[in-house]
Write a protein that holds these residues in place. Structure first.
Motif, PDB file in Angstrom:
ATOM      1  N   UNK A 625       0.816  -1.217   0.000  1.00  0.00           N
ATOM      2  CA  UNK A 625       0.000   0.000   0.000  1.00  0.00           C
ATOM      3  C   UNK A 625       0.845   1.260   0.000  1.00  0.00           C
ATOM      4  N   UNK A 626       1.875   1.203   0.829  1.00  0.00           N
ATOM      5  CA  UNK A 626       2.736   2.399   0.887  1.00  0.00           C
ATOM      6  C   UNK A 626       3.519   2.576  -0.410  1.00  0.00           C
ATOM      7  N   UNK A 627       3.850   1.484  -1.040  1.00  0.00           N
ATOM      8  CA  UNK A 627       4.518   1.598  -2.350  1.00  0.00           C
ATOM      9  C   UNK A 627       3.620   2.309  -3.343  1.00  0.00           C
ATOM     10  N   UNK A 628       2.360   1.853  -3.398  1.00  0.00           N
ATOM     11  CA  UNK A 628       1.429   2.488  -4.305  1.00  0.00           C
ATOM     12  C   UNK A 628       1.243   3.973  -3.985  1.00  0.00           C
ATOM     13  N   UNK A 629       1.121   4.244  -2.675  1.00  0.00           N
ATOM     14  CA  UNK A 629       0.906   5.639  -2.270  1.00  0.00           C
ATOM     15  C   UNK A 629       2.109   6.507  -2.615  1.00  0.00           C
ATOM     16  N   UNK A 630       3.301   5.993  -2.397  1.00  0.00           N
ATOM     17  CA  UNK A 630       4.502   6.793  -2.677  1.00  0.00           C
ATOM     18  C   UNK A 630       4.625   7.080  -4.175  1.00  0.00           C
ATOM     19  N   UNK A 631       4.339   6.032  -4.983  1.00  0.00           N
ATOM     20  CA  UNK A 631       4.405   6.256  -6.445  1.00  0.00           C
ATOM     21  C   UNK A 631       3.348   7.265  -6.866  1.00  0.00           C
ATOM     22  N   UNK A 632       2.143   7.133  -6.335  1.00  0.00           N
ATOM     23  CA  UNK A 632       1.067   8.065  -6.663  1.00  0.00           C
ATOM     24  C   UNK A 632       1.414   9.482  -6.205  1.00  0.00           C
ATOM     25  N   UNK A 633       1.971   9.583  -4.984  1.00  0.00           N
ATOM     26  CA  UNK A 633       2.306  10.895  -4.433  1.00  0.00           C
ATOM     27  C   UNK A 633       3.382  11.589  -5.263  1.00  0.00           C
ATOM     28  N   UNK A 634       4.421  10.791  -5.574  1.00  0.00           N
ATOM     29  CA  UNK A 634       5.508  11.389  -6.373  1.00  0.00           C
ATOM     30  C   UNK A 634       5.012  11.804  -7.756  1.00  0.00           C
ATOM     31  N   UNK A 635       4.170  10.978  -8.357  1.00  0.00           N
ATOM     32  CA  UNK A 635       3.636  11.303  -9.697  1.00  0.00           C
ATOM     33  C   UNK A 635       2.638  12.445  -9.624  1.00  0.00           C
ATOM     34  N   UNK A 636       1.868  12.490  -8.534  1.00  0.00           N
ATOM     35  CA  UNK A 636       0.851  13.535  -8.404  1.00  0.00           C
ATOM     36  C   UNK A 636       1.489  14.921  -8.303  1.00  0.00           C
ATOM     37  N   UNK A 637       2.652  14.961  -7.684  1.00  0.00           N
ATOM     38  CA  UNK A 637       3.362  16.268  -7.614  1.00  0.00           C
ATOM     39  C   UNK A 637       3.666  16.772  -9.026  1.00  0.00           C
ATOM     40  N   UNK A 638       4.121  15.835  -9.876  1.00  0.00           N
ATOM     41  CA  UNK A 638       4.410  16.235 -11.258  1.00  0.00           C
ATOM     42  C   UNK A 638       3.128  16.615 -11.995  1.00  0.00           C
ATOM     43  N   UNK A 639       2.034  15.910 -11.705  1.00  0.00           N
ATOM     44  CA  UNK A 639       0.747  16.233 -12.326  1.00  0.00           C
ATOM     45  C   UNK A 639       0.301  17.634 -11.932  1.00  0.00           C
ATOM     46  N   UNK A 640       0.498  17.979 -10.653  1.00  0.00           N
ATOM     47  CA  UNK A 640       0.140  19.335 -10.210  1.00  0.00           C
ATOM     48  C   UNK A 640       0.973  20.395 -10.916  1.00  0.00           C
ATOM     49  N   UNK A 641       2.282  20.122 -11.037  1.00  0.00           N
ATOM     50  CA  UNK A 641       3.150  21.085 -11.730  1.00  0.00           C
ATOM     51  C   UNK A 641       2.716  21.264 -13.187  1.00  0.00           C
TER      52      UNK A 641
END
Length: 784
Positions: A625-641
């Motif tokens: 779960x944390x793996x998925x969350x970390x990948x999503x979080x890191x990618x989401x930052x780029x999506x926001x940018x």
């Protein structure tokens, strides 16, 4: 003149019961002699030839003189005596001053009209570099001044301007001809009196200057100054204005009846007869001849003028005879109007009528100014406020006839009373030039600058002498002899001839060019390999090597790599609003997803190594779960940018003309450079973190340590993007896009090959190594 006077005296409708008389004086082309004769006429002391009325001498007016200088001298002397003077050949513009010469009239146009006509001819023939020759007298000085003023307004330049007079030394005249001979132009405008032109042409013949294109004045252009065989060689091609020719009925017959016996007291007739037949008529003339002169026989007086061919009997050549005829009729009509006035008819200007039996000279002036009549030939005669007639000229051309001799032919007409632009009529096709052809000779200091070039004036030389400089790239001139080049609009460029702006070539990376085909093929191969690897992993999903390091991350990484390969295709084709927004944002998100997956795999490797120690719960802390969350979080930052980028200052299509001057590169502008650097910097940050962590885990004691391959893949990624920067900056135009696309493909292939190739090798070629014990390092790795 005598013919006209006798004709008027026989006319019962014009000046009935009035007989005109005359006195003739030879002015000898001398201002001194003609002034003396004029004063004698005015003072009643004349001794010239002719006949006058009985009783007290009363010279009421003067016809003449021929030369402008002589007319100026006479007009100034007799002006205070209010004696009218009508000249038939004085053309100086200075004589048009009514304030200075109030009693002067003329039946020949002023040189101001002739100068304008000559200037129009120069312009019509395209001559811009000409020489001028003029008589050094009032006629020549004022005439050439008016001509120079006219042609300079037309942009014509004068190569040289010479003046001389017949009394100048032989060396002076020879120098003038030498200047003509060595001049850089062969077109010469000659405003020269006949006597002066004779001396000039004799020197031209002596120096054998036969290639001159003469543009003559009315004073000499119809005069036979040279023998026929010399005229054929040196004067053919001459063109210029002449006094219009009119046929005076009965004049030729009258001239041919002249005989010394009819004029026993007329010295002029005697001199004429001796000159015509080259004989001696007077005894005193033979005594004055020098012994060195060739002997001449005595005249028999039986010589026949009809058998003698000369300009004397050919009255069609010289229009000045007709001007004399009109001048006499001017006085006749003025006197006739005075006679009508004295008989009770009202004058238009309410002038006091004069008694014709007691005529005062000043009274005749008013009637001469108002003269307006039509001659027998249909020619209208009147004067303007300056005493000048309406300007009319025939344009004549010296040609060679079928017999091989020179003849004068009318080729055009000039009417000063016609509207502007319609005054000059010329049959240019029938003009023969000095070369003997119908081709107009060239008279330019420099050849005309063709479209695509501009004039560059030579320093220290007239404006007609210039160089033709080709327009610079991006500039054109579409007219001949352009003074400057026009810069093409931004989206246009000059063609090879520099005479037209053509649209710039549009350039962008396309699918059908070689580099586009190669990159597209690589992208498709990358997608194909990714799908193939995914298929292999899916088939062997339950094997230890696929399950190691979380197979879900592997499939997500393969999905992200496939997106990276696909998004590289958005860099090919004509940039549009959507493709520009999609290019870097799709790659930024996809590549961050890749790096996030790789970073997750690296962290899992590190956590797995720590589990070898007792009571270590770090792997649990970094579970699925944390793996998925970390990948999503890191990618989401780029999506926001990227979202911020698109909303604030999104990339947009741009026409870039900075790389090439004649090519427009269609590319995508980054929009907000700040956000672009943030997006790129975020990718670099994740890549560096992943590389460092993988580097730290590269020597962990597993037979299949994925950290080694991640380290190598990240090393390739970093190397690709480090080398990308200088390559990107130095690549021009569409190759910039090709370099960026190649960097995306290279880094994607680096991740794909380095991370998944070893696993596929084991799965497909070394299945015996695809065991948990072997992966954990409990079974030695077989030697290959």
């Amino acid at each position: 003149m005598i013919f006209a006077i006798e004709e008027i005296n026989r006319n019962h409708l014009l000046l009935p019961n009035v007989t005109l008389g005359f006195r003739i004086h030879d002015d000898c082309a001398s201002s001194k002699i003609v002034t003396k004769a004029a004063l004698a006429l005015v003072n009643g002391q004349e001794t010239g030839l002719g006949y006058s009325c009985t009783g007290q001498s009363n010279v009421i007016g003067i016809v003449g003189t021929q030369g402008s200088s002589e007319s100026i001298a006479v007009a100034r002397v007799i002006g205070p005596f209010q004696v009218p003077m009508v000249s038939y050949f004085s053309t100086c513009t200075c004589l048009s001053s009514i304030e200075e010469y109030p009693t002067f009239f003329r039946t020949i146009p002023s040189d101001s009209h002739q100068s304008k006509l000559l200037a129009q001819l120069v312009q019509m023939f395209g001559w811009t570099w000409i020489g001028t020759v003029s008589s050094n007298n009032d006629y020549g000085r004022f005439g050439i001044q008016a001509f120079l003023e006219a042609v300079q307004k037309l942009g014509v330049c004068i190569a040289y301007s010479e003046s001389f007079y017949r009394t100048d030394s032989v060396e002076k005249i020879a120098k003038v001809v030498d200047t003509i001979k060595k001049g850089s132009t062969k077109v010469v405008v000659a405003l020269v009196s006949p006597g002066d032109m004779l001396f000039l042409l004799k020197e031209v013949v002596r120096q054998n200057v036969s290639d001159i294109q003469w543009l003559g004045s009315e004073a000499w252009v119809t005069a036979e100054l040279l023998p026929s065989w010399q005229s054929t060689r040196f004067l053919v091609g001459t063109i210029g204005p002449a006094i219009p020719r009119f046929h005076i009925s009965g004049l030729r017959e009258y001239l041919l009846k002249v005989h010394p016996s009819l004029f026993p007291d007329n010295i002029l007739v005697y001199e004429f007869w001796e000159t015509m037949f080259k004989c001696i008529l007077r005894e005193d003339h033979s005594k004055t001849r020098s012994n060195t002169e060739a002997p001449i026989h005595r005249c028999t007086t039986n010589e026949n003028l009809e058998e003698k061919s000369s300009t004397y009997s050919d009255i069609t050549l010289d229009g000045s005879s007709y001007n004399v005829y009109k001048a006499v009729y001017v006085y006749a009509h003025a006197l006739h109007n005075m006679l009508l006035c004295s008989e009770g008819k009202e004058q238009k200007n309410n002038k006091t009528c004069a008694d014709i039996t007691n005529l005062k000279r000043w009274q005749l002036l008013d009637f001469i100014r108002l003269v307006n009549f039509t001659t027998r030939t249909g020619d209208r005669v009147n004067f303007d406020n300056n005493g000048d007639p309406v300007a009319t000229y025939d344009l004549i051309n010296w040609k060679i006839n079928v017999n091989g001799s020179a003849e004068i032919v009318k080729v055009g007409y000039y009417n000063g009373a016609a509207p502007s632009g319609q005054q000059l009529t010329l049959d240019e096709e029938h003009v023969m030039w000095s070369s003997g052809s119908n081709k107009v000779p060239q008279a330019v200091c420099s050849e005309r600058c063709q479209p695509g070039s501009r004039k560059t004036v030579r320093k220290g030389q007239p404006i007609c002498c210039f160089d033709c400089t080709q327009c610079a790239d991006g500039e054109i001139s579409n007219t001949t002899d352009s003074l400057f080049c026009l810069k093409c609009p931004w989206e246009y460029w000059s063609n090879e001839r520099r005479d037209e702006c053509i649209p710039k070539k549009i350039e962008f990376l396309t699918f059908d060019e070689n580099i586009g085909i190669a990159l597209t093929s690589l992208a498709i191969v990358g997608v194909g390999l990714t799908v193939a690897i995914a298929a292999v992993f899916f088939q062997y999903k339950d094997t230890p090597i696929v399950k190691s390091n979380n197979s879900e991350l592997s499939f997500l990484l393969l999905f992200a790599l496939a997106l990276c390969f696909l998004c590289s295709l958005t860099f090919i084709g004509q940039p549009s609003v959507w493709s520009c927004m999609l290019r870097r944002t799709s790659f930024g998100i996809s590549f961050v997803l890749c790096i996030s997956c790789v970073l997750g795999k690296t962290i899992i490797v590190l956590m797995a190594f720590k589990t070898k120690f007792p009571n270590n719960n770090r792997v649990k802390l970094f579970g699925l779960g944390r793996q998925r969350f970390s990948i999503f979080a890191l990618t989401f930052i780029q999506i926001l940018l990227c979202a911020l980028w698109l909303s604030q200052a999104a990339p947009f299509p741009l026409k870039n003309g900075n790389y090439y001057r004649n090519i427009i590169i269609l590319e995508c502008d980054a929009g907000s450079t700040t956000i672009f650097y943030c997006v790129s910097g975020y990718i670099a940050l994740l890549s560096c973190v992943s590389f460092i962590l993988a580097y730290l885990a590269r020597k962990l004691p597993d037979n299949f340590n994925e950290a080694k391959y991640i380290t190598f893949s990240m090393l390739i990624v970093c190397a690709v993007w480090v080398t990308f920067i200088p390559a990107y900056v130095s690549s021009p135009g569409k190759y910039t896009v090709a370099v960026e696309m190649f960097a995306i493909l290279a880094s994607s292939f680096g991740l794909l090959v380095c991370i998944f190739a070893p696993k596929c090798y084991v799965v497909l070629l070394k299945p015996e190594c695809n065991t948990k014990k072997h992966i954990m390092g409990k079974v030695p790795s077989p030697k290959s």
